[in-house]
Design a protein around this motif. Sequence first.
Motif, PDB file in Angstrom:
ATOM      1  N   ILE A 382      65.755 124.329 -15.290  1.00 37.89           N
ATOM      2  CA  ILE A 382      65.147 123.884 -16.542  1.00 37.89           C
ATOM      3  C   ILE A 382      63.655 123.682 -16.314  1.00 37.89           C
ATOM      4  O   ILE A 382      63.243 122.866 -15.492  1.00 37.89           O
ATOM      5  CB  ILE A 382      65.855 122.633 -17.085  1.00 37.89           C
ATOM      6  CG1 ILE A 382      67.277 123.070 -17.437  1.00 37.89           C
ATOM      7  CG2 ILE A 382      65.114 122.084 -18.293  1.00 37.89           C
ATOM      8  CD1 ILE A 382      68.082 122.121 -18.216  1.00 37.89           C
ATOM      9  N   ASP A 383      62.889 124.490 -17.029  1.00 35.75           N
ATOM     10  CA  ASP A 383      61.438 124.575 -16.848  1.00 35.75           C
ATOM     11  C   ASP A 383      60.731 123.491 -17.662  1.00 35.75           C
ATOM     12  O   ASP A 383      61.282 122.994 -18.643  1.00 35.75           O
ATOM     13  CB  ASP A 383      60.999 125.961 -17.359  1.00 35.75           C
ATOM     14  CG  ASP A 383      59.743 126.454 -16.672  1.00 35.75           C
ATOM     15  OD1 ASP A 383      59.083 125.659 -15.990  1.00 35.75           O
ATOM     16  OD2 ASP A 383      59.423 127.646 -16.837  1.00 35.75           O
ATOM     17  N   ASP A 384      59.520 123.167 -17.277  1.00 34.92           N
ATOM     18  CA  ASP A 384      58.657 122.237 -18.026  1.00 34.92           C
ATOM     19  C   ASP A 384      59.364 120.909 -18.292  1.00 34.92           C
ATOM     20  O   ASP A 384      59.181 120.306 -19.359  1.00 34.92           O
ATOM     21  CB  ASP A 384      58.240 122.848 -19.391  1.00 34.92           C
ATOM     22  CG  ASP A 384      57.526 124.181 -19.231  1.00 34.92           C
ATOM     23  OD1 ASP A 384      56.993 124.430 -18.140  1.00 34.92           O
ATOM     24  OD2 ASP A 384      57.510 124.971 -20.191  1.00 34.92           O
ATOM     25  N   PHE A 385      60.148 120.443 -17.340  1.00 36.29           N
ATOM     26  CA  PHE A 385      60.901 119.220 -17.575  1.00 36.29           C
ATOM     27  C   PHE A 385      59.951 118.027 -17.641  1.00 36.29           C
ATOM     28  O   PHE A 385      59.105 117.835 -16.768  1.00 36.29           O
ATOM     29  CB  PHE A 385      61.958 119.005 -16.476  1.00 36.29           C
ATOM     30  CG  PHE A 385      62.962 117.956 -16.852  1.00 36.29           C
ATOM     31  CD1 PHE A 385      63.987 118.257 -17.726  1.00 36.29           C
ATOM     32  CD2 PHE A 385      62.847 116.654 -16.387  1.00 36.29           C
ATOM     33  CE1 PHE A 385      64.893 117.296 -18.122  1.00 36.29           C
ATOM     34  CE2 PHE A 385      63.750 115.691 -16.773  1.00 36.29           C
ATOM     35  CZ  PHE A 385      64.775 116.011 -17.636  1.00 36.29           C
ATOM     36  N   ALA A 440      58.335 121.023  -8.205  1.00 36.74           N
ATOM     37  CA  ALA A 440      57.151 120.572  -8.950  1.00 36.74           C
ATOM     38  C   ALA A 440      56.232 121.773  -9.113  1.00 36.74           C
ATOM     39  O   ALA A 440      55.937 122.458  -8.127  1.00 36.74           O
ATOM     40  CB  ALA A 440      56.448 119.461  -8.201  1.00 36.74           C
ATOM     41  N   GLU A 441      55.799 122.032 -10.336  1.00 31.74           N
ATOM     42  CA  GLU A 441      54.930 123.207 -10.555  1.00 31.74           C
ATOM     43  C   GLU A 441      53.507 122.757 -10.873  1.00 31.74           C
ATOM     44  O   GLU A 441      53.264 121.613 -11.239  1.00 31.74           O
ATOM     45  CB  GLU A 441      55.489 124.073 -11.680  1.00 31.74           C
ATOM     46  CG  GLU A 441      55.459 123.404 -13.033  1.00 31.74           C
ATOM     47  CD  GLU A 441      55.977 124.310 -14.155  1.00 31.74           C
ATOM     48  OE1 GLU A 441      56.243 125.486 -13.911  1.00 31.74           O
ATOM     49  OE2 GLU A 441      56.099 123.793 -15.272  1.00 31.74           O
ATOM     50  N   GLY A 442      52.575 123.671 -10.684  1.00 30.71           N
ATOM     51  CA  GLY A 442      51.172 123.366 -10.987  1.00 30.71           C
ATOM     52  C   GLY A 442      50.538 122.447  -9.946  1.00 30.71           C
ATOM     53  O   GLY A 442      49.630 121.668 -10.271  1.00 30.71           O
TER      54      GLY A 442
HETATM   55 CA    CA Z   1      56.763 125.698 -16.362  1.00 27.33          CA
END
Ligand code: CA
Length: 503
Positions: A382-385, A440-442
């Motif tokens: 699940i992206d952008d959580f 963790a992205e970004g």
């Molecule tokens: Ca994302």
Amino acid sequence: MGEVVTSLRAFLGGHALSLLGLAGALLLLAAWQLWRLRRGRQRLRLRLASVNSELTDLRGRDPLTGLVGREGLEEALTQATLQADAHRRRICVAYVSLDGFRSINDTYGLRVGDAALRQLADRLSRWLGTDAQLARVGGDEFALFFAGSPAELEARVPALQRLSDTPLAVESQSLPFGLSIGLAMYPDDGARPRLLAHAAMAMRAVKLTGGNGHARYTPDMGASHREHVELLQELQQALAQGQLQLVYQPKVDARSLQVTAAEALLRWHHPRRGLVSPAVFVPLAERHGLIRPIGAWVIEEACRQAAQWRKCGLRMRIAINISGLQLRHQEFVPQLLGSLRRHGIPANRLTCEITESLAIEDTPATREAFDRMRKAGLHLSIDDFGAGFSSSLAQIRRLAPAELKIDSGLVADIADNEPARGVARAIVEMAHSLRMRVVAEGVETEAQRDALLALDCDELQGYLFARPMSPTALALWASGEGAGTDSAFRPSLFEPTAPAQLS
Ligand code: CA
Ligand code: C2E
Ligand code: CA
């Protein structure tokens, strides 16, 4: 007629049925018939007049919401602008569109869609009060105006925008939604006949940048709308002309820094505009029914690339981004499995990243798609959580993804903002208790990386480690010294994606 003559005869009774008497009686009868006919016509005229007025009302009013339609609004706006001219006043016009209405209709059916529109109409009416005119001017579009200055407009619009803070509630479904609002002032932003069109253009400009926001009309919006239409036509050909490409950004294990997966990200190499960001063209493709062919190409291409890498000994997982519109389609899972089979990729080597938004609404269709994908052995993420529409714990448990990706917005604040850290800590703990991995992205700085490590995050992704890069560059990067060392950051051969300049 015969009956009437018989009864007349009876009436005249024993009187001599002289010719004269009968003629007089027939005359009386004719007069009476004439009167009846006239009265009938008059009644009919009256009825027709009332039916006509009902019809006029129906033509003017939208039967679903009871609001006036476009024609009614245009008429009222003309009157209002005449008065505004006479009193040297201004008028604020807003064009409001419900973001994601199509997916509400697709997912829950027309009945729920209709009820959602009625509810939004109610909210808008209550917000407006009595000093304004509201109309339904299209499927999911409303327009309204009220007398006021630009300052008054600015003061009122935030409350209008906040109407979307609370999801619509229809038949025990909670439906999060956004509002794209275009604004225009009279007379500043155009003469009366162009006013609504200008507000609509501003609304479309908001949609183009992702929706759920507001913007006031500026003259260049006309040009950018034309560009938008042009961009859409070009996007239809981009696939056939080989202008789309996938670049890959690694995810690394938070502790060993080994590459765990590569996320495929779309790029459109436009012959004239240069690199167009997926943030611009993916929403465009979603709105105009192009996301399915584009999504199918992404799946096939990513599987082909994964097979090629596997031949060279690079056996990392591949992640693809899936649009909610693709997900709900019956043929999506068979198509995905078909591509995997054709290229000999085990299902558990493919991660499907699905954005936590309206797209993963807790609906039977979404649950079924998640179930089918999970049963097929795919790895779900699940992206952008934590970006906005936060799902409930119960919903996450039901969807049972293998991975949660903490949104980059939260990661950006993590090093120096305790509340952000608190939210991230809660996400990690919740995910771990449900046996999910947390990515963790970004991640851009070492301070962010350290904070995420302290929170026990499993995988990291971001410019600190690598930018999205071409398949060749990624193969070199992954097999070289870039991964697995302390100085993990290596500039990739790719520039970061900048939104296309729509001049
Ligand atoms: Ca994302
Ligand atoms: P996303 O899935 O959340 O992808 C992450 C975005 O953040 C990517 O932007 C990536 O290049 C960028 N990024 C990665 N690391 C960093 C960092 O450290 N700092 C900053 N500032 N940004 C970073 P990109 O490639 O422009 O993609 C934007 C969005 O477009 C994606 O967000 C995804 O939602 C969508 N998208 C991309 N490819 C596809 C696709 O094949 N299908 C669908 N449906 N959507 C896609
Ligand atoms: Ca993603």
